[in-house]
Design a protein around this motif. Structure first.
Motif, mmCIF file in Angstrom:
data_model
loop_
_atom_site.group_PDB
_atom_site.id
_atom_site.type_symbol
_atom_site.label_atom_id
_atom_site.label_comp_id
_atom_site.label_asym_id
_atom_site.label_seq_id
_atom_site.Cartn_x
_atom_site.Cartn_y
_atom_site.Cartn_z
ATOM 1 N N SER A 88 0.703 -1.068 0.273
ATOM 2 C CA SER A 88 0.051 -0.504 0.061
ATOM 3 C C SER A 88 1.229 1.232 0.036
ATOM 4 N N ALA A 89 2.278 1.431 0.815
ATOM 5 C CA ALA A 89 2.618 2.109 0.833
ATOM 6 C C ALA A 89 2.921 2.741 -0.474
ATOM 7 N N VAL A 90 3.535 2.014 -1.679
ATOM 8 C CA VAL A 90 3.825 2.556 -2.595
ATOM 9 C C VAL A 90 3.353 2.606 -3.378
ATOM 10 N N THR A 91 1.978 2.259 -3.402
ATOM 11 C CA THR A 91 0.833 2.488 -4.140
ATOM 12 C C THR A 91 0.278 3.639 -4.132
ATOM 13 N N ALA A 92 0.833 3.532 -2.909
ATOM 14 C CA ALA A 92 0.177 5.314 -2.199
ATOM 15 C C ALA A 92 0.876 6.069 -2.904
ATOM 16 N N ASP A 93 1.731 6.086 -3.559
ATOM 17 C CA ASP A 93 3.022 6.816 -3.823
ATOM 18 C C ASP A 93 3.525 7.003 -5.562
ATOM 19 N N MET A 94 2.555 6.168 -5.724
ATOM 20 C CA MET A 94 2.465 6.280 -7.197
ATOM 21 C C MET A 94 1.151 6.498 -7.596
ATOM 22 N N LEU A 95 0.409 6.606 -7.090
ATOM 23 C CA LEU A 95 -1.342 7.437 -6.925
ATOM 24 C C LEU A 95 -1.004 8.878 -6.744
ATOM 25 N N GLY A 96 -0.397 8.945 -6.245
ATOM 26 C CA GLY A 96 -0.212 10.694 -5.748
ATOM 27 C C GLY A 96 0.809 10.799 -6.487
ATOM 28 N N HIS A 97 1.953 10.401 -7.899
ATOM 29 C CA HIS A 97 2.069 10.997 -8.703
ATOM 30 C C HIS A 97 1.217 11.012 -10.268
ATOM 31 N N VAL A 98 0.439 10.317 -10.254
ATOM 32 C CA VAL A 98 -0.734 9.692 -11.059
ATOM 33 C C VAL A 98 -1.357 11.248 -10.740
ATOM 34 N N VAL A 99 -1.892 11.338 -9.695
ATOM 35 C CA VAL A 99 -3.144 12.203 -9.632
ATOM 36 C C VAL A 99 -1.958 14.040 -9.754
ATOM 37 N N SER A 100 -0.935 13.648 -9.223
ATOM 38 C CA SER A 100 -0.326 15.400 -9.630
ATOM 39 C C SER A 100 -0.391 15.243 -10.669
ATOM 40 N N GLU A 101 0.352 14.387 -11.597
ATOM 41 C CA GLU A 101 0.895 14.531 -13.840
ATOM 42 C C GLU A 101 -0.680 14.941 -14.143
ATOM 43 N N ALA A 102 -2.427 14.628 -13.501
ATOM 44 C CA ALA A 102 -2.664 14.766 -13.960
ATOM 45 C C ALA A 102 -3.610 16.269 -13.926
ATOM 46 N N THR A 103 -3.130 16.277 -12.178
ATOM 47 C CA THR A 103 -3.153 18.863 -12.067
ATOM 48 C C THR A 103 -2.648 19.005 -13.350
ATOM 49 N N ARG A 104 -1.713 18.641 -13.537
ATOM 50 C CA ARG A 104 -0.754 19.930 -13.941
ATOM 51 C C ARG A 104 -1.284 19.558 -15.389
ATOM 52 N N GLU A 105 -1.448 18.450 -15.620
ATOM 53 C CA GLU A 105 -1.842 18.469 -17.427
ATOM 54 C C GLU A 105 -3.518 19.155 -18.000
ATOM 55 N N THR A 106 -4.197 19.476 -16.330
ATOM 56 C CA THR A 106 -5.447 20.462 -16.352
ATOM 57 C C THR A 106 -5.369 21.653 -16.625
ATOM 58 N N HIS A 107 -4.320 21.864 -15.654
ATOM 59 C CA HIS A 107 -3.378 23.272 -15.900
ATOM 60 C C HIS A 107 -2.895 23.421 -17.048
ATOM 61 N N VAL A 108 -2.161 22.922 -17.111
ATOM 62 C CA VAL A 108 -1.653 23.514 -18.605
ATOM 63 C C VAL A 108 -2.784 23.839 -20.169
ATOM 64 N N ILE A 109 -3.326 23.077 -19.793
ATOM 65 C CA ILE A 109 -4.618 22.968 -20.817
ATOM 66 C C ILE A 109 -5.455 23.886 -20.768
ATOM 67 N N ALA A 110 -6.121 24.271 -19.311
ATOM 68 C CA ALA A 110 -6.596 25.656 -19.303
ATOM 69 C C ALA A 110 -5.707 26.706 -19.229
ATOM 70 N N SER A 111 -4.689 27.097 -19.346
ATOM 71 C CA SER A 111 -3.538 28.188 -19.515
ATOM 72 C C SER A 111 -3.556 28.187 -20.562
ATOM 73 N N SER A 112 -3.559 27.057 -21.658
ATOM 74 C CA SER A 112 -3.238 27.086 -23.185
ATOM 75 C C SER A 112 -4.575 28.031 -23.805
ATOM 76 N N LEU A 113 -6.034 26.971 -23.220
ATOM 77 C CA LEU A 113 -7.655 27.682 -23.276
ATOM 78 C C LEU A 113 -7.289 28.964 -23.429
ATOM 79 N N GLN A 114 -6.945 29.690 -22.148
ATOM 80 C CA GLN A 114 -6.584 31.316 -21.964
ATOM 81 C C GLN A 114 -6.368 31.871 -22.602
ATOM 82 N N ALA A 115 -4.992 31.493 -23.108
ATOM 83 C CA ALA A 115 -4.021 31.463 -23.816
ATOM 84 C C ALA A 115 -4.893 32.138 -25.071
ATOM 85 N N ILE A 116 -5.023 31.242 -26.087
ATOM 86 C CA ILE A 116 -6.089 31.199 -27.319
ATOM 87 C C ILE A 116 -7.242 32.263 -26.960
#
Ligand SMILES: Cc1cc2nc3c(=O)[nH]c(=O)nc-3n(C[C@H](O)[C@H](O)[C@H](O)COP(=O)(O)OP(=O)(O)OC[C@H]3O[C@@H](n4cnc5c(N)ncnc54)[C@H](O)[C@@H]3O)c2cc1C
Length: 419
Positions: free
Chosen positions: A391-419
């Motif tokens: 469980s400790a390692v899969t929680a850490d792995m999931l933490g990466h996945v959620v952070s990465e998904a948040t970053r992607e959402t942020h990048v998409i939102a910023s690009s839309l704003q720029a357009i």
């Protein structure tokens, strides 16, 4: 995506909550019981066992299962009444047999990586969970079992886990209380044991200190997502259900994860594989001296042991395919007590607490960690027989996945704003 809901307060949900809170998310954890870790994470075998990373997807499991079908005290028991869930699960189990080696190596790698997270969290948060770092000894009564273990050791080594063969004499010096005659054993010094319930509750308190909203007594009825928002409905006694909205959701609901996944349009084919444990209370000095300090895994009977503190000895095992059924059967508990009496004759078995739990098991024996179909839905579940270890390692792995998904959402939102 900042606010995240977690469904389930077992070991997987609580470790996930802790990791996400440390990564700066606003986390709310829903658990239907009054406390954390009241279901499968309550009284398991206690082993943090990279040495038990061998997945069960092997033809020998099928052969043994068929042989044991009609024996009520066998380590593996299958209710022969067919259900679509059971049949589909077994079909996928068989389809995963070609990946036995790869999955065993990967499980060993994850189990070794899990240690550094779990141990450092326990130290950082001051969690006492009767942790014992005395190693795990696998014991074999015949050459066949011992030879198979030799092959498994080669796979474990590829996953980064050294373990070595020991003679019956060496076994005796590693664990002097063990009675009986054995062909040989394998010893893994780096493995350890501890009380999963104590740890999970300690980490839940630490998560709450970090700002996690730990909501107990909350029976989640439905979960939905449109990709941007996740809506959770919780049943209320004598009132309308309460509705909560979040940016994302992580499903960590043990054997209930399959139903939640179905609501979210995902297929997570977890089957509840029942196991039993007994906790022997070591109430007198002779029992305390007669109980092992080193953890054991008896591959033939499929039993594992843990010494929890001075006065508790836990023995767990058996696998039962019988749907969501939590009955504690006397004929399944008796062999566990008989095993203790045979292997540790100085232990007094007058005071024994029986328990049954449902392992949330995927057919390929690998936990489901990652994204769902919707962009804001995640899973950290299906850890089967090794949820405490992984469980400790899969929680850490999931933490990466959620952070990465948040970053992607942020990048998409910023690009839309720029357009
Ligand atoms: C007999 C036995 C021995 C074992 N021995 C070991 C061992 O030695 N080492 C090892 O690594 N692993 C072992 N395991 C496996 C390990 O215990 C499990 O993999 C692990 O506990 C699963 O954790 P979980 O968080 O996925 O599930 P759970 O602990 O079951 O947590 C899921 C949580 O979700 C909650 N939930 C479900 N539905 C809802 C809902 N509708 N609303 C709100 N909350 C909900 C439940 O109440 C529960 O608390 C053993 C298992 C068994 C049965």
């Amino acid at each position: 995506m900042k606010s995240i809901a977690i469904i389930g307060g077992g070991i997987t949900g609580v470790t996930t909550a802790y990791v996400l809170a440390k990564r700066g998310f606003d986390v709310t954890l829903f658990e239907r019981h009054r406390y954390a870790a009241m279901e499968t994470s309550f009284a398991n075998g206690g082993q943090l066992s990279a040495s038990n990373a061998e997945v069960w997807t092997h033809w020998s499991t099928i052969v043994k299962g068929l042989k044991w079908m009609l024996k009520s005290d066998a380590p593996l028991l299958v209710n022969p009444t067919p259900t679509w869930h059971k049949l589909s699960w077994f079909a996928e189990f068989i389809a995963s047999i070609p990946h036995y080696e790869r999955n065993t190596i990967e499980t060993a790698r994850m189990a070794v990586a899990a240690r550094q997270h779990l141990f450092s969290w326990a130290a950082e948060e001051g969690i006492d969970f009767d942790h014992k770092r005395e190693g795990i000894l696998h014991i074999y009564r015949d050459k066949k079992g011992f030879d198979h273990a030799g092959k498994v050791s080669e796979l474990l080594a590829k996953g980064g886990l050294p373990r070595h063969a020991v003679t019956p004499e060496e076994m005796k010096s590693i664990e002097p209380t063990l009675a009986g005659s054995y062909y040989g054993g394998y010893f893994t010094e780096s493995d350890s044991t501890g009380d999963i319930h104590k740890f999970t509750n300690g980490l839940a308190a630490a998560a709450a200190r970090l700002g996690v909203h730990t909501l107990y007594g909350q029976d989640v009825k439905t979960v939905q997502s449109n990709g941007q928002q996740a809506v959770i409905t919780v049943a209320q006694e004598d009132a309308l259900p309460s509705v909560h909205t979040f940016d994302g959701v992580v499903v960590c609901a043990g054997v209930a994860s399959r139903d939640f996944a179905a609501q979210l349009g995902d297929r997570v084919n977890i089957y509840p594989v029942k196991g039993y444990s007994i906790t022997v209370n070591l109430n007198d000095e002779q029992s305390q001296l007669g109980a092992p300090n080193v953890s054991l895994l008896d591959d033939e009977t499929k039993l594992v042991t843990s010494r929890l503190g001075v006065d508790r000895f836990r023995v767990a095992g058996t696998a039962e395919f019988n749907g969501v059924n939590r009955d504690i059967r006397a004929d399944r508990i008796r062999p566990l007590i008989a095993w203790v009496e045979q292997c540790f004759p100085n232990i007094n078995t007058r005071s024994v607490v029986p328990w049954a739990g449902l392992r949330p098991m995927m057919p390929n024996m690998m936990p489901r960690v990652g994204k769902g179909r919707a962009a804001n839905v995640f899973y950290n579940t299906g850890h089967g027989h090794l949820g405490w270890t992984l469980s400790a390692v899969t929680a850490d792995m999931l933490g990466h996945v959620v952070s990465e998904a948040t970053r992607e959402t942020h990048v998409i939102a910023s690009s839309l704003q720029a357009i």
